[in-house]
Design a protein around this motif. Structure first.
Motif, PDB file in Angstrom:
ATOM      1  N   GLY A 103       0.189  -6.474  -0.989  1.00  0.00           N
ATOM      2  CA  GLY A 103      -0.265  -5.590  -2.055  1.00  0.00           C
ATOM      3  C   GLY A 103      -1.242  -4.553  -1.520  1.00  0.00           C
ATOM      4  O   GLY A 103      -1.840  -4.736  -0.455  1.00  0.00           O
ATOM      5  N   CYS A 104      -1.399  -3.460  -2.275  1.00  0.00           N
ATOM      6  CA  CYS A 104      -2.353  -2.429  -1.851  1.00  0.00           C
ATOM      7  C   CYS A 104      -3.766  -2.980  -1.859  1.00  0.00           C
ATOM      8  O   CYS A 104      -4.624  -2.538  -1.111  1.00  0.00           O
ATOM      9  N   GLY A 105      -4.007  -3.978  -2.736  1.00  0.00           N
ATOM     10  CA  GLY A 105      -5.312  -4.626  -2.764  1.00  0.00           C
ATOM     11  C   GLY A 105      -6.306  -4.010  -3.738  1.00  0.00           C
ATOM     12  O   GLY A 105      -7.357  -4.590  -3.988  1.00  0.00           O
ATOM     13  N   CYS A 107      -5.125  -1.915  -6.777  1.00  0.00           N
ATOM     14  CA  CYS A 107      -4.624  -1.571  -8.119  1.00  0.00           C
ATOM     15  C   CYS A 107      -4.962  -2.725  -9.073  1.00  0.00           C
ATOM     16  O   CYS A 107      -5.427  -3.785  -8.659  1.00  0.00           O
ATOM     17  N   CYS A 110      -3.007  -6.028  -8.269  1.00  0.00           N
ATOM     18  CA  CYS A 110      -3.511  -6.671  -7.051  1.00  0.00           C
ATOM     19  C   CYS A 110      -4.861  -7.336  -7.335  1.00  0.00           C
ATOM     20  O   CYS A 110      -5.136  -8.444  -6.877  1.00  0.00           O
ATOM     21  N   CYS A 118       2.508  -5.051  -7.408  1.00  0.00           N
ATOM     22  CA  CYS A 118       1.592  -3.961  -7.042  1.00  0.00           C
ATOM     23  C   CYS A 118       2.028  -2.649  -7.688  1.00  0.00           C
ATOM     24  O   CYS A 118       3.203  -2.269  -7.653  1.00  0.00           O
ATOM     25  N   LEU A 119       1.083  -1.960  -8.284  1.00  0.00           N
ATOM     26  CA  LEU A 119       1.393  -0.695  -8.960  1.00  0.00           C
ATOM     27  C   LEU A 119       1.639   0.436  -7.962  1.00  0.00           C
ATOM     28  O   LEU A 119       2.068   1.516  -8.348  1.00  0.00           O
ATOM     29  N   ASN A 120       1.352   0.171  -6.689  1.00  0.00           N
ATOM     30  CA  ASN A 120       1.648   1.152  -5.638  1.00  0.00           C
ATOM     31  C   ASN A 120       2.861   0.714  -4.815  1.00  0.00           C
ATOM     32  O   ASN A 120       2.964   1.051  -3.629  1.00  0.00           O
TER      33      ASN A 120
HETATM   34 ZN   LIG Z   1      -1.642  -3.018  -5.661  1.00  0.00          ZN
END
Ligand SMILES: [Zn+2]
Length: 335
Positions: A103-105, A107, A110, A118-120
């Protein structure tokens, strides 16, 4: 990073277009910040995604793979060779297994631990990767992966078994999504790898009866794992609809397989019978839990491994897995 002992090139399976792949010499990657360079020892062919991605059938719907040439593969285990900058928890020689999502960590999803949503998603510039799907994968001798996507494995677990922690985590997530509890009756459509793991996870969570619906050799394996078995040959998407027919009023359905196109469901029955329907995406935070169940003997991975091939014989391995030759369930590749 101790590059002195590392070769500069390695063997990798490279997809060159829909249905086309070859073994190539490519540079050994260097770990970026918060990444770990690993030696890949065992990697499982996931017929649910790998074989379909190789054929190119997921490109339009999901963007897997996003470009050519690319190396895919995501169910693997190996050994830490060189931790990158900022990695403190892993040392060279550590044995690890991997999951596909990073995950982007930052958003919202995340932040609450739902990093497989993950929204990214698909945006590497924003820190997201799904290895072997929308980002490059691990059918190669070495692979550099985010520290977020690896888990330490105990010495009792072979690399072949550990390559199946990823699908075991998915199966465990499916049992948790469907809130399987003590004494529940669970029906599983499809005795493939995920189905056979889901039946073990349902049993581990206390299910009373586990019924597996399917056909062929794999149904016998479901019986060996203690499930009741029911033969049917409809396959998807009919089984998606059948699930609504067999679930009790007020029951729960979890759809675990990746389907393409529209699948009609009887919405009237879902509404009036207050059936809870759950989707499923991978294994958020469940790999460590799956490892604990494997160590305890609640999940048997060894019995699912039917064949192994070197990376040089990937084509034979793929055919064995897809055509289910000699009762193939999970085929493991050794780079
Ligand atoms: Zn994310």
């Amino acid at each position: 990073m101790p590059t002195a002992t590392l070769p500069s090139e390695m063997d990798a399976l490279v997809l060159t277009g829909p249905g086309a792949f070859e073994l190539r010499k490519v540079p050994v990657p260097e770990p970026g910040p918060m990444e770990i360079l690993c030696r890949v020892h065992s990697i499982a062919i996931d017929t649910g995604t790998d074989s379909k991605m190789i054929a190119g059938v997921f490109r339009d719907a999901w963007g897997w793979p996003p470009y050519y040439p690319i190396t895919i593969g995501h169910e693997w285990a190996g050994e830490v060779i060189a931790p990158g900058d900022g990695v403190f928890d892993f040392q060279p020689g550590d044995r690890i297994c991997a999951a596909s999502h990073k995950g982007c960590g930052h958003c919202r999803n995340c932040a609450i631990g739902r990093y497989t949503l993950c929204l990214n998603y698909g945006n590497e510039d924003r820190g997201h990767k799904q290895y072997g799907h929308c980002s490059a994968g691990a059918y190669s001798e070495y692979f550099s992966i985010s520290v977020k996507s690896v888990y330490p494995i105990p010495g009792s677990l072979s690399y072949d078994e550990a390559s199946l922690v990823d699908p075991a985590g998915i199966a465990l997530h499916s049992a948790k999504r469907a809130k399987v509890g003590p004494g529940d009756t669970v029906v599983i459509f499809g005795p493939g790898g995920i189905g056979l793991l889901s039946l073990q996870c349902a049993a581990a969570m206390g299910a009373g009866r586990v019924i597996v619906v399917g056909r062929g050799e794999r149904l016998k394996k479901a019986a060996e794992f203690g499930a009741e078995t029911v033969i049917e040959t409809a396959g998807k998407p009919e089984s998606c609809k059948q699930a609504v027919g067999v679930v009790m009023k007020g029951g729960r359905i979890c759809y675990a397989g990746v389907t393409l196109g529209d699948v009609p469901l009887p919405l009237g029955e879902i509404t009036l019978n207050e059936i809870d329907v759950y989707g499923l995406r991978a294994n958020p935070n469940t790999c460590p839990e799956a490892i604990a169940l494997i160590v305890k003997g609640k999940i048997d991975l060894k019995s699912l491994i039917t064949h192994t091939f070197p990376l040089t014989e990937f084509a034979t391995g793929l055919e064995t897995a897809v055509e289910r030759i000699d009762g193939a369930i999970r085929v493991i590749i050794h780079p």
